[in-house]
Design an enzyme around this catalytic site. Structure first.
Site, PDB file in Angstrom:
ATOM      1  N   TYR A 249      17.714  -4.830 -12.322  1.00  0.00           N
ATOM      2  CA  TYR A 249      16.505  -5.467 -11.761  1.00  0.00           C
ATOM      3  C   TYR A 249      15.952  -4.887 -10.280  1.00  0.00           C
ATOM      4  O   TYR A 249      16.944  -4.197  -9.745  1.00  0.00           O
ATOM      5  CB  TYR A 249      16.313  -6.785 -11.924  1.00  0.00           C
ATOM      6  CG  TYR A 249      17.319  -7.814 -11.140  1.00  0.00           C
ATOM      7  CD1 TYR A 249      17.739  -8.920 -11.554  1.00  0.00           C
ATOM      8  CD2 TYR A 249      18.080  -7.326 -10.020  1.00  0.00           C
ATOM      9  CE1 TYR A 249      18.563  -9.781 -11.163  1.00  0.00           C
ATOM     10  CE2 TYR A 249      18.880  -8.190  -9.581  1.00  0.00           C
ATOM     11  CZ  TYR A 249      19.129  -9.335  -9.729  1.00  0.00           C
ATOM     12  OH  TYR A 249      20.133 -10.236  -9.358  1.00  0.00           O
ATOM     13  N   GLU A 250      14.794  -5.010  -9.978  1.00  0.00           N
ATOM     14  CA  GLU A 250      14.086  -4.629  -8.699  1.00  0.00           C
ATOM     15  C   GLU A 250      14.215  -3.161  -8.713  1.00  0.00           C
ATOM     16  O   GLU A 250      14.091  -2.378  -7.569  1.00  0.00           O
ATOM     17  CB  GLU A 250      14.760  -5.118  -7.319  1.00  0.00           C
ATOM     18  CG  GLU A 250      14.817  -6.608  -7.140  1.00  0.00           C
ATOM     19  CD  GLU A 250      13.638  -7.272  -7.665  1.00  0.00           C
ATOM     20  OE1 GLU A 250      12.623  -6.830  -7.513  1.00  0.00           O
ATOM     21  OE2 GLU A 250      13.559  -8.471  -8.073  1.00  0.00           O
ATOM     22  N   GLY A 251      13.786  -2.359  -9.730  1.00  0.00           N
ATOM     23  CA  GLY A 251      14.068  -1.033  -9.940  1.00  0.00           C
ATOM     24  C   GLY A 251      15.389  -0.566 -10.408  1.00  0.00           C
ATOM     25  O   GLY A 251      16.269  -0.848  -9.398  1.00  0.00           O
TER      26      GLY A 251
END
Length: 573
Positions: A429-431
């Site tokens: 997550y978050e890229g």
């Protein structure tokens, strides 16, 4: 073995490794002197040890659940959250105008990492709120700031980030959510969002959703996206939570780990929202929150690694198995060479990742305090490395922790496996870490490599100064930096981005390996080349740093080999 907050490690990094004195020398952060910083870290560490850490296992065993459309959180989470909020741990870096402390982001980063060590499932809630606070501070209207920031900063309300949809994951521009003007300055937001961390809870008065959606005249892709504040309960004329908005939790995901953190599928049915930032400028506003979260997620990986390491060390100190080569020893597995290798490697990598994390935070603070473009470039360059390396270290240390436990590590009741299950998502997550690496070799090298070369110059200058007195550490670091410089030059020379992308992950990891060696060398220099930190530096530089060579060789192979096997050949038995 009870969790011990690594306060002394953070203070050592601040004092000797990441040049935190530069931050406190600025007018903006002059009040964050050593005495103040140490007191804050000690108090935060005590809170984590006494309040959060005891909840980690319980939250895994009895996770959040959805009952009649309402989220019920794990036992004890509500009380612990109140202590986090009342202690001001959500608002350490927030604007004092709205009730924040205005402290350097470096301090917030250290506190957040310790909270992630204590109970990552719960720490995710304030992390999301902190990101929303920063986004609103930079992009919201004065009216929205005045209404929402005091409540978010106090912890009375919590915040979320709503990007992902069933058909729009990493490709955010493909989202289908719509926003239509209501004619009164608000908008009706409709759509479904998935993987929403802490999409709801039963302990804050309100939940404030930042939602990406497309206005009727929004063009396809990311350039047509706007950002909206969509609260669970619509504030009344006095700013208090009023009528329920037309949104809700459809379901909670059944996850590998982080069971105490409710990950929601959110449905918005003409929910009333207010524009944050300009029309069609939503990605710029949301990226402020995402950049905040990227460093925070790197810290989450390191935080879990710290707990997994302490847990494994505690087991190794007690478990007796087989004959050991230590004459007169206790007979525990800590005396076996391979167990000692694993534990030393875990500790060395945690230090390296934490130093990169804190160096990035210091660069953010220096940019905030001075506006200097070089500090801005340094912070931007270090962010994807801090996120990716921190989470990769988290996963590796957690799995090594299972290995130290042997067969008992595979048994859930020991608790070692939870760290591995909980930390695994941080690389996603978050890229994803792959996207972080593509960002590093793409956007972050658009300056022709200037930010990268500045770091390499700094590393080589440090190594040069002690090349004679500490040659066993300085010489291999200097040579590794030169290899990294060559790899960076190769990356910059590639005009076809896919040539860069094919080797982006090993390039990032190779860069992190060299940075880790640099910070270990600085630690050894600080204690005069003798002592525990110098021994750890020698372990890292002589045993782990050499990995950079293979990683960077991989990075410079280009894309042809990646595509050499056809889809059919990949699937052949």
């Amino acid at each position: 073995m009870p969790f011990r907050a690594p306060v002394t490690d953070f203070q050592f990094l601040f004092d000797h490794v990441v040049d935190f004195a530069n931050v406190t020398a600025t007018e903006r952060f002059a009040d964050a002197d050593r005495e103040t910083t140490e007191a804050i870290l000690l108090e935060a560490g005590k809170m984590v040890e006494e309040v959060m850490a005891p909840l980690n296992r319980a939250g895994d065993l009895e996770g959040a659940r959805l009952e009649n459309g309402k989220v019920r959180t794990s036992p004890g989470f509500g009380d612990a959250y109140k202590q986090v909020a009342d202690g001001g741990w959500i608002s350490t870096s927030a604007d004092p105008e709205y009730g924040g402390m205005g402290l350097p982001h470096s301090i917030t980063t250290a506190v957040n990492e310790m909270m992630a060590s204590g109970c990552l499932a719960l720490q995710l809630n304030p992390l999301m709120t902190q990101g929303q606070i920063e986004a609103l501070e930079h992009h919201a209207s004065d009216e929205i700031k005045a209404l929402y920031l005091p409540k978010l900063i106090s912890g009375e309300w919590s915040g979320t980030m709503n990007l992902t949809e069933p058909a729009a994951g990493s490709d955010v521009g493909a989202l289908q959510s719509k926003a239509v003007p209501n004619g009164d300055g608000s908008y009706a937001v409709t759509g479904q969002k998935i993987y929403i961390t802490w999409g709801d809870n039963d302990f804050t008065e309100n939940v404030c959703h930042l939602v990406l959606a497309r206005l009727p005249d929004g063009v396809p892709g990311t350039k047509g996206i706007s950002l909206f504040m969509v609260p669970k309960l619509i504030p009344d004329e006095n700013g208090k939570p009023g009528v329920a908005n037309t949104l809700g939790v459809v379901s909670l995901e059944h996850k590998l780990g982080l069971h105490g953190s409710p990950t929601a599928v959110m449905q918005f049915d003409g929910a009333q929202g207010w524009l944050v930032g300009g029309e069609h400028d939503g990605m710029k506003s949301m990226f402020t929150m995402m950049n905040n979260a990227r460093l925070g997620v790197g810290g989450q990986g390191i935080g879990v690694a710290e707990s997994a390491y302490q847990y494994a060390l505690g087991y190794a100190l007690e478990r007796k198995q087989g004959r050991t080569p230590v004459e007169g020893g206790t007979g525990t597995i800590l005396e076996h060479a391979d167990v000692r290798r694993m534990l030393a490697g875990m500790k060395a990598d945690i230090f390296a990742a934490r130093a990169i994390e804190m160096a990035c935070a210091v660069a953010i603070d220096m940019n905030t305090a001075t506006g200097d473009k070089d500090w801005k470039a340094r912070a931007a360059f270090l962010t994807p490395i801090a996120k990716s390396f921190g989470t990769e270290v988290g996963m590796d240390v957690a799995q090594q922790g299972v290995q130290v436990h042997g067969g008992m590590g595979f048994i859930e009741e020991t608790g070692a496996a939870q760290f591995l299950r909980d930390v695994r998502v941080t690389a996603i997550y978050e890229g994803t870490n792959g996207i972080q690496a593509m960002d590093l070799v793409g956007r972050k090298l658009m300056d022709g490599g200037d930010a990268a070369y500045a770091l390499l110059d700094e590393i080589e200058d440090c190594a040069e100064k002690v090349r004679e007195s500490m040659s066993d550490l300085a010489e291999p670091l200097w040579q590794a930096s030169e290899t990294l410089r060559e790899a960076t030059e190769w990356m910059v020379a590639q005009t076809d981005m896919n040539e860069r992308f094919a080797g982006s992950v090993p390039f990032l990891m190779g860069f992190a390996r060299v940075l880790g060696g640099y910070f270990h060398l600085k630690a050894s220099i600080a204690e005069g080349g003798e002592g525990a930190r110098s021994k750890l530096a020698a372990f890292y530089i002589k045993r782990l740093l050499p990995e950079h060579s293979g990683l960077l060789e991989h990075a410079m192979q280009g894309a042809a080999g990646v595509y050499a096997l056809s889809a059919e050949e990949l699937g052949a038995a």
